[in-house]
Design a protein around this motif. Structure first.
Motif, short mmCIF file in Angstrom:
data_model
loop_
_atom_site.label_atom_id
_atom_site.label_comp_id
_atom_site.label_asym_id
_atom_site.label_seq_id
_atom_site.Cartn_x
_atom_site.Cartn_y
_atom_site.Cartn_z
N VAL A 91 0.83 -1.21 0.00
CA VAL A 91 0.00 0.00 0.00
C VAL A 91 0.86 1.26 0.00
N GLY A 92 2.15 1.11 -0.33
CA GLY A 92 3.04 2.26 -0.45
C GLY A 92 3.44 2.91 0.86
N MET A 93 3.46 2.12 1.95
CA MET A 93 3.76 2.68 3.27
C MET A 93 5.05 2.12 3.86
N GLU A 94 5.94 1.60 3.02
CA GLU A 94 7.16 0.99 3.54
C GLU A 94 8.05 2.00 4.26
N ALA A 95 7.98 3.26 3.90
CA ALA A 95 8.83 4.28 4.55
C ALA A 95 8.30 4.69 5.91
N GLN A 114 -3.16 6.78 7.32
CA GLN A 114 -3.86 5.93 8.28
C GLN A 114 -4.79 4.96 7.57
N GLN A 115 -5.45 5.44 6.51
CA GLN A 115 -6.35 4.56 5.76
C GLN A 115 -5.57 3.44 5.09
N ARG A 116 -4.39 3.73 4.59
CA ARG A 116 -3.56 2.69 3.99
C ARG A 116 -3.14 1.65 5.03
N VAL A 117 -2.84 2.10 6.23
CA VAL A 117 -2.48 1.17 7.31
C VAL A 117 -3.65 0.23 7.61
N LEU A 118 -4.87 0.77 7.66
CA LEU A 118 -6.03 -0.07 7.91
C LEU A 118 -6.21 -1.11 6.80
N LEU A 119 -5.97 -0.70 5.56
CA LEU A 119 -6.08 -1.65 4.45
C LEU A 119 -5.01 -2.72 4.56
N ALA A 120 -3.79 -2.33 4.91
CA ALA A 120 -2.71 -3.31 5.07
C ALA A 120 -3.04 -4.30 6.18
N ARG A 121 -3.64 -3.82 7.27
CA ARG A 121 -4.04 -4.71 8.36
C ARG A 121 -5.04 -5.75 7.87
N THR A 166 -4.21 4.13 -4.85
CA THR A 166 -3.59 2.95 -4.25
C THR A 166 -4.64 1.97 -3.77
N ILE A 167 -5.67 2.48 -3.10
CA ILE A 167 -6.71 1.60 -2.58
C ILE A 167 -7.40 0.85 -3.71
N ILE A 168 -7.78 1.55 -4.77
CA ILE A 168 -8.50 0.87 -5.84
C ILE A 168 -7.59 -0.12 -6.56
N GLU A 169 -6.30 0.18 -6.68
CA GLU A 169 -5.37 -0.78 -7.29
C GLU A 169 -5.27 -2.05 -6.46
N VAL A 170 -5.22 -1.89 -5.14
CA VAL A 170 -5.17 -3.07 -4.26
C VAL A 170 -6.46 -3.87 -4.37
N LEU A 171 -7.60 -3.19 -4.38
CA LEU A 171 -8.88 -3.89 -4.50
C LEU A 171 -9.00 -4.60 -5.84
N LEU A 189 -7.02 -7.78 -5.54
CA LEU A 189 -7.73 -8.78 -4.74
C LEU A 189 -8.85 -9.44 -5.56
N ALA A 190 -9.62 -8.61 -6.27
CA ALA A 190 -10.70 -9.17 -7.09
C ALA A 190 -10.13 -10.06 -8.19
N GLY A 191 -8.99 -9.65 -8.75
CA GLY A 191 -8.35 -10.47 -9.77
C GLY A 191 -7.89 -11.81 -9.25
#
Length: 260
Positions: free
Chosen positions: A137-141, A155-162, A187-192, A195-197
């Protein structure tokens, strides 16, 4: 991660989620009334409706967080009560306490607790999974950044990563795009999409009418009752939107906002 056999067993039914005659009430006031819904496996479904329509309540009922007055929810053909660990939930960011003294990696690692059970302790493997989810989710830093110091989008990216580290088959997100910046939304829609894929099923409480056709395969139009549900191209029509939102649909269509 689950074995291929386990995934095949869960993904067998055509519908990941089936809701039948669902009614939920708070203090004798119905917030969902006689709702029917079938969500095919592997789709991204938007739950759309006005304030007080019962959108968040529907997700919470599917999660077992609120008890229905009547009706039934089945997950992969089985009663919801018999399913454990197959649903990952991303709550509204604004509903959480962000002043807790912990960092992004620790928050994401919490997502592994359900698979560990009570007697096993978090180890290196779980921390590596959490770090990989943060990278996705692009939060490695920001791995060791205190969560209180993160922006709303971070924070929203962290919740998605969790949610990602749970390795679930179904992902339910409550207003994940609310109040985030454009890069986070992408980023969120790319991750979703990813997942759907991979055959996962995605349900999203969504407020932006303009992006529904772009982001989602299917849509549920909800206003206490289910107004219409199905493929976006068939269901997301002006007539159905008018039945869902009433006379305000012209303003909503122009502004692209129907939150709540």
């Amino acid at each position: 991660m689950r074995s291929n056999a386990a995934v095949d067993r869960l993904a067998g039914p055509a519908n990941a989620i089936e809701v039948e005659d669902l009614t939920v009430a708070y203090a004798d006031q119905p917030v969902l009334w006689d709702v029917d819904l079938a969500v095919p496996t592997g789709v991204k479904l938007a739950i759309v409706g006005p304030n007080g329509a019962g959108k968040s309540t529907l997700i919470k009922a599917a999660m077992g967080l609120v008890a229905p007055v009547a009706g039934e929810i089945r997950i992969f053909g089985r009663p919801r009560e018999r399913i454990r660990g197959e649903i990952a939930y991303v709550p509204q960011r604004t509903s959480l306490e962000w002043d807790f003294p912990t960092d992004a990696l620790d928050v994401v690692t919490m997502g592994t607790y359900g698979r560990l059970g009570w007697l096993r302790r978090v180890g290196q493997r779980q921390r590596e999974e959490a770090a990989a989810a943060l990278r996705s989710v692009g939060m490695e830093a920001y791995t060791r950044r205190p969560i209180a110091q993160l922006s709303g989008g971070q924070q929203q990216r962290v919740l998605l990563a969790r949610a990602l580290v749970q390795g679930a088959e179904i992902y339910m997100l409550d207003e994940p795009f609310q109040g985030v910046d454009a890069p986070t939304e992408r980023t969120i829609i790319e991750v979703l999409d990813g997942l759907a894929g991979a055959g996962k099923t995605i349900l999203v409480v969504h407020h932006d009418l303009q992006t529904v056709p772009q982001y989602f395969d299917q849509v549920l139009l909800l206003n206490v009752r289910a107004i219409a549900a199905g493929p976006v191209a068939e269901v997301f029509t002006e007539d159905n939107l008018r039945m869902t939102f009433g006379g305000r649909i012209g303003v909503l269509a122009r502004d692209g906002a129907a939150g709540g």
